[in-house]
Scaffold this motif. Structure first.
Motif, PDB file in Angstrom:
ATOM      1  N   LEU A   1     -10.800   6.597  41.564  1.00 47.21           N
ATOM      2  CA  LEU A   1      -9.900   6.988  42.054  1.00 47.21           C
ATOM      3  C   LEU A   1      -8.701   7.238  41.078  1.00 47.21           C
ATOM      4  CD1 LEU A   1      -9.551   5.459  45.537  1.00 47.21           C
ATOM      5  CD2 LEU A   1     -10.918   7.223  45.133  1.00 47.21           C
ATOM      6  N   THR A   2      -8.376   6.758  40.162  1.00 44.30           N
ATOM      7  CA  THR A   2      -7.416   6.779  39.310  1.00 44.30           C
ATOM      8  C   THR A   2      -7.612   6.368  37.973  1.00 44.30           C
ATOM      9  OG1 THR A   2      -4.910   6.535  38.864  1.00 44.30           O
ATOM     10  CG2 THR A   2      -6.133   4.402  39.905  1.00 44.30           C
ATOM     11  N   THR A   3      -7.174   6.778  36.880  1.00 47.18           N
ATOM     12  CA  THR A   3      -7.333   6.457  35.569  1.00 47.18           C
ATOM     13  C   THR A   3      -6.157   6.348  34.770  1.00 47.18           C
ATOM     14  OG1 THR A   3      -9.514   7.471  35.357  1.00 47.18           O
ATOM     15  CG2 THR A   3      -8.635   6.695  33.337  1.00 47.18           C
ATOM     16  N   GLU A   4      -5.915   5.196  34.172  1.00 40.57           N
ATOM     17  CA  GLU A   4      -4.817   5.078  33.001  1.00 40.57           C
ATOM     18  C   GLU A   4      -5.311   4.555  31.864  1.00 40.57           C
ATOM     19  OE1 GLU A   4      -1.394   5.604  33.609  1.00 40.57           O
ATOM     20  OE2 GLU A   4      -1.927   6.236  35.717  1.00 40.57           O
ATOM     21  N   LYS A   5      -4.487   4.642  30.639  1.00 40.32           N
ATOM     22  CA  LYS A   5      -4.927   4.562  29.415  1.00 40.32           C
ATOM     23  C   LYS A   5      -3.753   3.999  28.667  1.00 40.32           C
ATOM     24  CE  LYS A   5      -4.811   9.312  28.020  1.00 40.32           C
ATOM     25  NZ  LYS A   5      -5.735  10.304  27.462  1.00 40.32           N
ATOM     26  N   TYR A   6      -3.998   3.156  27.393  1.00 37.27           N
ATOM     27  CA  TYR A   6      -2.767   2.579  26.992  1.00 37.27           C
ATOM     28  C   TYR A   6      -3.209   2.396  25.427  1.00 37.27           C
ATOM     29  CZ  TYR A   6      -5.624  -1.742  26.859  1.00 37.27           C
ATOM     30  OH  TYR A   6      -6.679  -2.802  26.822  1.00 37.27           O
ATOM     31  N   ASN A   7      -2.008   2.384  24.713  1.00 34.87           N
ATOM     32  CA  ASN A   7      -2.179   2.214  23.317  1.00 34.87           C
ATOM     33  C   ASN A   7      -1.886   0.923  22.705  1.00 34.87           C
ATOM     34  OD1 ASN A   7      -1.225   2.257  20.290  1.00 34.87           O
ATOM     35  ND2 ASN A   7      -1.538   4.663  20.453  1.00 34.87           N
ATOM     36  N   ALA A   8      -2.770   0.279  22.016  1.00 39.60           N
ATOM     37  CA  ALA A   8      -2.586  -1.019  21.630  1.00 39.60           C
ATOM     38  C   ALA A   8      -1.365  -1.479  20.801  1.00 39.60           C
ATOM     39  CB  ALA A   8      -3.764  -1.219  20.518  1.00 39.60           C
ATOM     40  N   ASN A   9      -0.736  -0.299  20.098  1.00 40.39           N
ATOM     41  CA  ASN A   9       0.679  -0.695  19.516  1.00 40.39           C
ATOM     42  C   ASN A   9       1.698  -0.837  20.328  1.00 40.39           C
ATOM     43  OD1 ASN A   9      -0.494  -0.854  16.809  1.00 40.39           O
ATOM     44  ND2 ASN A   9      -1.027   1.327  16.917  1.00 40.39           N
ATOM     45  N   ASP A  10       1.732  -0.412  21.551  1.00 42.07           N
ATOM     46  CA  ASP A  10       2.875  -0.457  22.643  1.00 42.07           C
ATOM     47  C   ASP A  10       3.114  -1.918  22.930  1.00 42.07           C
ATOM     48  OD1 ASP A  10       2.731   2.211  22.705  1.00 42.07           O
ATOM     49  OD2 ASP A  10       1.877   2.272  24.698  1.00 42.07           O
ATOM     50  N   ASN A  11       4.479  -2.154  23.155  1.00 39.60           N
ATOM     51  CA  ASN A  11       4.964  -3.433  23.537  1.00 39.60           C
ATOM     52  C   ASN A  11       5.062  -3.652  24.866  1.00 39.60           C
ATOM     53  OD1 ASN A  11       6.016  -3.988  20.902  1.00 39.60           O
ATOM     54  ND2 ASN A  11       7.425  -2.773  20.999  1.00 39.60           N
ATOM     55  N   THR A  12       4.712  -2.811  25.671  1.00 37.37           N
ATOM     56  CA  THR A  12       4.706  -3.136  27.046  1.00 37.37           C
ATOM     57  C   THR A  12       3.705  -1.837  28.122  1.00 37.37           C
ATOM     58  OG1 THR A  12       6.109  -3.060  29.334  1.00 37.37           O
ATOM     59  CG2 THR A  12       6.883  -1.704  27.739  1.00 37.37           C
ATOM     60  N   TYR A  13       3.218  -2.504  28.987  1.00 33.46           N
ATOM     61  CA  TYR A  13       2.342  -1.666  29.628  1.00 33.46           C
ATOM     62  C   TYR A  13       2.667  -1.771  31.272  1.00 33.46           C
ATOM     63  CZ  TYR A  13      -0.033  -2.442  25.322  1.00 33.46           C
ATOM     64  OH  TYR A  13      -0.497  -2.489  23.993  1.00 33.46           O
TER      65      TYR A  13
ATOM     66  N   VAL B   1      -1.205  -6.860  28.977  1.00 32.56           N
ATOM     67  CA  VAL B   1      -1.722  -6.040  30.057  1.00 32.56           C
ATOM     68  C   VAL B   1      -1.826  -7.134  31.220  1.00 32.56           C
ATOM     69  CG1 VAL B   1      -3.627  -4.890  31.217  1.00 32.56           C
ATOM     70  CG2 VAL B   1      -2.898  -3.935  29.068  1.00 32.56           C
ATOM     71  N   LEU B   2      -2.824  -8.176  30.861  1.00 33.95           N
ATOM     72  CA  LEU B   2      -3.107  -9.449  32.041  1.00 33.95           C
ATOM     73  C   LEU B   2      -1.818 -10.081  32.278  1.00 33.95           C
ATOM     74  CD1 LEU B   2      -6.459 -10.646  30.470  1.00 33.95           C
ATOM     75  CD2 LEU B   2      -6.100  -8.980  32.387  1.00 33.95           C
ATOM     76  N   LYS B   3      -0.771 -10.336  31.458  1.00 35.71           N
ATOM     77  CA  LYS B   3       0.286 -10.895  31.910  1.00 35.71           C
ATOM     78  C   LYS B   3       1.317  -9.850  32.715  1.00 35.71           C
ATOM     79  CE  LYS B   3       1.064 -13.819  27.798  1.00 35.71           C
ATOM     80  NZ  LYS B   3       2.053 -14.075  26.572  1.00 35.71           N
TER      81      LYS B   3
END
Length: 352
Positions: A189-201, A229-231
């Motif tokens: 239904l929905t997709t999100e992506k993230y960059n490993a160098n970011d400090n927050t998700y 991400v899990l935190k």
């Protein structure tokens, strides 16, 4: 006088053939490598995924070699830096390369094909690598192998489940995410992506939470980013069922540590050689290998290369020996004609 002319013609022809052969890549490839045989090792020793590079280097250095010489270069999983590392190693007459990161493998494959070189990997998991030829030989399951197992599992969950996808912006993770999207279509239904160098998700997790999903396909790569991400999911009390892949099974932390439950696929070996590797690694370095499956195969691969180069081999002869099927201290490996290992024996689903 005619005899002299004939002999001169013969000499000229022979010299011409020799010159042409020297310009022929196949002829170059038949030249035996200098001893000890240099193996270029291009791995991330800095940056967001340096935690992957250190145990690779440790695994390679766990044994001593009689016939090969590993030469390490850092690429931080950056394709441009991988090319620079490759060019630097070429100046040292390196023809065989071990490369860890999928993007680096893809960047170097055309160069290796052009130069008659060989790339070996026991880490790179992008399905895009299947588009290369036998200039790349892969010893581990790729994203396609893992994705097929995930898709089969997802087909068994109830139809009323609302599924979302969260993946890292990295070659392996993107490759696996693409496969999931192609196979599951509107079920996601929905997709999100993230960059490993970011400090927050926070943004990605907030969007997923308010989308109303109750099942999350999670495709990480960097352990540090995955942990953040899990935190963040724990902070927001967002607790979907997690369906994840091999990295999640290998991290020293688990989603269960953050109040989450689900499944992941572990790549593992049930051999005495694998158990010995795990024990020897801890004895030498005082800690467990973070990715013991991949590191043990890396260790095995370098031991096999050292054994092979007790005799002289050209690149083509080395390829042929590997593709015919080989056995090392840890495991046995069978390959298809494109240089992909038979990986069905490695994958097991685990609950957390």
């Amino acid at each position: 006088m005619k005899k002299v002319i004939i002999w001169l013609v013969v000499i000229v022809v022979v010299i011409g053939i020799a010159v042409l052969a020297s310009k022929n890549p196949e002829a170059d490839n038949a030249v035996k490598l200098e001893r000890p045989v240099k193996i270029g090792v291009i791995i991330p020793l800095s940056g967001a995924v340096a935690s992957m590079g250190e145990p690779i280097k440790n695994a390679i250095n766990l044994q001593t070699y009689q016939n090969i010489l590993p030469m390490f270069e850092d690429d931080p999983c950056d394709a441009k830096k991988a090319i620079s590392a490759y060019q630097k190693l070429k100046l040292e007459n390196v023809r065989i390369f071990y490369v860890a990161c999928s993007g680096s493998v893809m960047a170097l494959a055309p160069l290796a094909q052009q130069n008659g070189d060989l790339i070996l990997t026991a880490y790179a998991g992008s399905a895009e690598i299947r588009k290369t030829g036998t200039e790349v030989i892969r010893f581990i399951p790729d994203a396609l192998s893992v994705g097929e197992a995930m898709v089969e599992h997802i087909k068994t969950i109830p139809e009323n489940k609302k599924i979302g996808l969260l993946h890292e912006e990295q070659d392996y993770a993107q490759s696996l995410a693409n496969l999931l999207q192609e196979n599951l279509g509107s079920k996601i239904l929905t997709t999100e992506k993230y960059n490993a160098n970011d400090n927050t998700y926070r943004t990605q997790v907030t969007k997923l939470k308010f989308s109303g999903i109750d099942t999350l396909l999670f495709v990480p790569t960097s352990d540090k980013a995955a942990q953040l991400v899990l935190k963040e999911m724990q902070v927001q009390s967002f607790k979907p069922e997690i369906i994840s892949e091999v990295n999640t099974c290998d991290y020293p932390f688990k989603p269960a540590d953050y109040g989450l439950h689900g499944v992941c696929w572990k790549a593992s070996l049930d051999t005495a050689g694998y158990e010995k590797y795990v024990s020897d690694y801890k004895a030498k370095y005082g800690k467990d290998s973070q990715y013991p499956f991949y590191d043990s195969i890396t260790f095995d691969l370098f031991g096999i290369l050292d054994t092979f180069y007790a005799q002289d081999l050209s690149i083509e002869q080395l390829k042929a020996k590997i593709l015919a099927g080989i056995t090392g201290q840890v495991s046995s490996y069978q390959f298809d004609s494109a240089g992909e290992v038979n990986s069905s024996q490695y994958l097991k689903v685990l609950s957390f």
